[in-house]
Design a protein around this motif. Structure first.
Motif, short mmCIF file in Angstrom:
data_model
loop_
_atom_site.label_atom_id
_atom_site.label_comp_id
_atom_site.label_asym_id
_atom_site.label_seq_id
_atom_site.Cartn_x
_atom_site.Cartn_y
_atom_site.Cartn_z
N UNK A 83 51.71 106.41 -38.17
CA UNK A 83 52.71 105.40 -39.00
C UNK A 83 52.55 104.26 -39.23
N UNK A 84 51.37 104.22 -38.95
CA UNK A 84 50.83 103.40 -38.97
C UNK A 84 50.46 102.98 -40.47
N UNK A 85 50.87 101.54 -41.17
CA UNK A 85 51.46 101.74 -42.66
C UNK A 85 49.59 101.55 -43.20
N UNK A 86 48.55 100.93 -42.40
CA UNK A 86 47.38 101.02 -42.29
C UNK A 86 46.25 101.23 -41.93
N UNK A 87 46.58 102.71 -41.32
CA UNK A 87 45.41 103.42 -41.41
C UNK A 87 46.06 104.58 -42.00
N UNK A 88 44.62 104.96 -42.48
CA UNK A 88 44.63 106.67 -43.88
C UNK A 88 43.82 107.43 -43.14
N UNK A 89 44.48 109.08 -42.43
CA UNK A 89 43.37 109.96 -42.43
C UNK A 89 43.28 110.68 -43.00
N UNK A 90 42.16 111.20 -43.77
CA UNK A 90 41.67 112.25 -44.22
C UNK A 90 41.04 113.99 -44.16
N UNK A 91 41.99 115.45 -43.42
CA UNK A 91 41.21 116.01 -43.58
C UNK A 91 41.34 116.65 -44.28
N UNK A 92 40.89 118.77 -44.18
CA UNK A 92 41.11 119.28 -45.22
C UNK A 92 42.27 119.34 -45.44
N UNK A 93 43.12 120.17 -46.77
CA UNK A 93 44.19 119.42 -46.25
C UNK A 93 44.94 120.94 -46.49
N UNK A 94 46.40 121.61 -45.85
CA UNK A 94 47.08 122.34 -45.90
C UNK A 94 47.25 123.56 -47.12
N UNK A 95 47.17 124.41 -47.13
CA UNK A 95 46.43 125.38 -48.82
C UNK A 95 47.94 126.04 -48.74
N UNK A 96 48.94 126.14 -48.37
CA UNK A 96 49.32 127.28 -47.80
C UNK A 96 50.83 126.84 -46.68
N UNK A 97 51.25 127.56 -46.62
CA UNK A 97 52.02 127.36 -45.22
C UNK A 97 51.14 128.63 -43.85
N UNK A 98 50.36 128.57 -44.23
CA UNK A 98 49.61 128.96 -43.68
C UNK A 98 47.90 129.07 -43.31
N UNK A 99 47.67 128.60 -43.54
CA UNK A 99 46.51 128.10 -44.11
C UNK A 99 46.55 127.09 -44.61
N UNK A 100 44.49 126.70 -44.02
CA UNK A 100 43.82 125.60 -44.80
C UNK A 100 42.64 125.31 -45.86
N UNK A 101 42.93 124.79 -46.68
CA UNK A 101 41.36 125.07 -47.88
C UNK A 101 40.19 124.81 -47.17
N UNK A 102 39.67 125.13 -47.30
CA UNK A 102 38.14 124.90 -46.78
C UNK A 102 37.23 123.70 -46.91
N UNK A 103 37.70 122.71 -47.61
CA UNK A 103 36.70 121.69 -48.44
C UNK A 103 38.11 120.70 -48.61
N UNK A 104 37.44 119.92 -48.59
CA UNK A 104 37.81 118.57 -48.64
C UNK A 104 37.58 118.32 -50.45
N UNK A 105 38.82 117.96 -50.88
CA UNK A 105 38.82 118.02 -52.39
C UNK A 105 38.50 116.77 -53.17
N UNK A 106 38.07 116.27 -54.44
CA UNK A 106 37.90 115.53 -55.25
C UNK A 106 39.22 114.65 -55.29
N UNK A 107 39.98 115.34 -55.45
CA UNK A 107 41.93 115.04 -55.63
C UNK A 107 42.15 114.46 -54.05
#
Length: 341
Positions: A83-107
C-alpha cells in the motif's frame, strides 16, 4: 492470488524484509543512500532462493524511510500490504483465478512505466522491484530497457535475476550489479530454525545438506516426503549412464506426476544447477570445446522443453523423459575419446 513462487506456510519476501547474510551488498547500497547517490537500477543476481527478493524489500524499506516522511515501522507495514504509494512490484500476473502467466509481458512493463511517470503519491524516493527480470519475455525486456535508458527522476529499480547470463547486455550495463552468494551453513540454520523453531534436529541437518546454502531449497526439502524421488534424481545425476533405462523412465514418471508439486519444483532447481555446472566446468577447462557445446545445447533444449510444458500444459513425465535421455547422451559423449583435431 499470491506470489506464484510462494511456499506454503512461509512468509513472502515483502513480509520478511530482513535478509540473512549478504552484508557487503547491503552495506554498498546503504552507503550510496547515505551519500545521496542511489543508482537508477540495481541488479541483484545469484542462485535462486538465497534471499535476493528479501534483500530488495529490506533495502526498499530503508530507502523509503530515509527519503520519506514516515517512520520505519509504518513504512514496513505499508510495504507488506503493498500500500505504499512510492513502491511498485512487478511479478508474473494472474492469468485467471487459478493460474499465472508464464512470463512478464510487455503490457505489464508499460503499466509499470505509466505508474512511475505519474505524480508520486508521497514525498521521497520511488522504488520498483521486478521479481524476477528473468520472467520478462523479449518484448518486455526491450520495453524495460527503454525505461532504464530514460529513468524517472528519484527512482531506483531493483532487478532480481537467477540467470544474469541470459539478460540483455544493454540492461546489465545500465545497472549497479551486485552478485549474491549462497549462505554458509550456520546462517542457513538460523533462517530455517527462525521460521520453524520446533524443527527436528535431524530434519534440519538433512535440509542444510541438500540446500546448498539456499534457504528456499531448505524449506522445499522439508516439504518432501521421506520417499521423495528427488533423492533418486540427485543420485542419478551423479552417473546417469549407470542407471538402467527402465529406472530412468520410472524416475521421470515419479517426478512428473505432479508438475506443480514440491518434488517437481525442487527437481527443476536441481536440474538447472546440474546443467549450469556442466557448462561452467567445461568453460573453465582447456580443451573442452566439445563438452561445452554439448552442455550449452543441452541447457537450451531442457529449458525450452520445460517452458513449453508450462505454457501449453504438456505431459511433464514425457518432457522429463526426453530431458533425461538427452542428459544421458551428453554424458556418453563426453566420456568417449575426443576426436582428433
Amino acid at each position: 492470488m499470491t506470489d506464484p513462487a510462494a511456499l506454503d506456510g512461509l512468509p513472502l519476501p515483502e513480509h520478511r524484509q530482513a535478509a540473512r547474510g549478504h552484508d557487503a551488498a547491503r552495506a554498498a547500497i546503504l552507503a550510496q543512500l547515505a551519500e545521496h547517490r542511489l543508482p537508477g537500477a540495481i541488479l541483484l543476481h545469484g542462485p535462486q532462493g538465497i534471499g535476493k527478493a528479501t534483500l530488495a524489500f529490506e533495502l526498499a524499506a530503508a530507502i523509503l524511510t530515509a527519503t520519506g516522511d514516515e517512520d520505519a515501522t509504518r513504512v514496513r507495514e505499508q510495504i507488506a500490504a503493498f500500500s505504499h504509494p512510492n513502491l511498485s512490484v512487478l511479478r508474473r500476473r494472474p492469468k485467471d483465478s487459478k493460474s499465472f502467466y508464464s512470463v512478464i509481458r510487455v503490457e505489464d512493463i508499460r503499466e509499470l512505466r505509466d505508474t512511475l511517470q505519474q505524480t508520486r503519491g508521497r514525498a521521497g524516493h520511488r522504488i520498483a522491484i521486478l521479481d524476477t527480470i528473468d520472467d520478462c519475455n523479449p518484448n518486455a525486456a526491450n520495453g524495460l530497457l527503454k525505461t532504464l535508458e530514460e529513468p524517472p527522476a528519484d527512482t531506483t529499480f531493483f532487478l532480481i535475476s537467477h540467470r544474469p547470463g541470459s539478460l540483455l547486455p544493454t540492461i546489465k550495463s545500465r545497472c549497479h550489479n551486485l552478485a549474491l552468494r549462497p549462505l554458509p551453513d550456520d546462517l542457513l540454520a538460523q533462517v530455517v530454525s527462525g521460521s520453524l523453531p520446533d524443527i527436528d534436529a535431524a530434519a534440519l541437518d538433512r535440509a542444510i545438506q541438500l540446500a546448498g546454502g539456499r534457504p528456499r531449497r531448505a524449506f522445499e526439502t522439508l516439504a518432501l516426503a521421506e520417499d521423495s524421488p528427488v533423492g533418486a534424481l540427485i543420485l542419478w545425476l551423479r552417473d546417469p549412464e549407470a542407471t538402467p533405462i527402465a529406472a530412468q523412465l520410472l524416475l521421470a514418471d515419479a517426478l512428473g506426476s505432479n508438475p506443480q508439486g514440491p518434488d517437481m519444483s525442487f527437481a527443476r532447481e536441481i536440474l538447472n544447477d546440474w546443467l549450469a555446472g556442466e557448462m561452467r566446468e567445461a568453460a573453465m577447462q582447456p580443451g573442452q570445446r566439445r563438452r561445452l557445446a554439448s552442455a550449452t545445447e543441452l541447457w537450451e533444449k531442457a529449458n525450452a522443453l520445460l517452458a513449453e510444458a508450462d505454457s501449453v500444459n504438456l505431459d511433464m513425465k514425457q518432457t522429463l523423459a526426453v530431458i533425461f535421455d538427452s542428459i544421458r547422451k551428453h554424458c556418453a559423449l563426453i566420456a568417449s575419446p575426443a576426436e582428433p583435431v
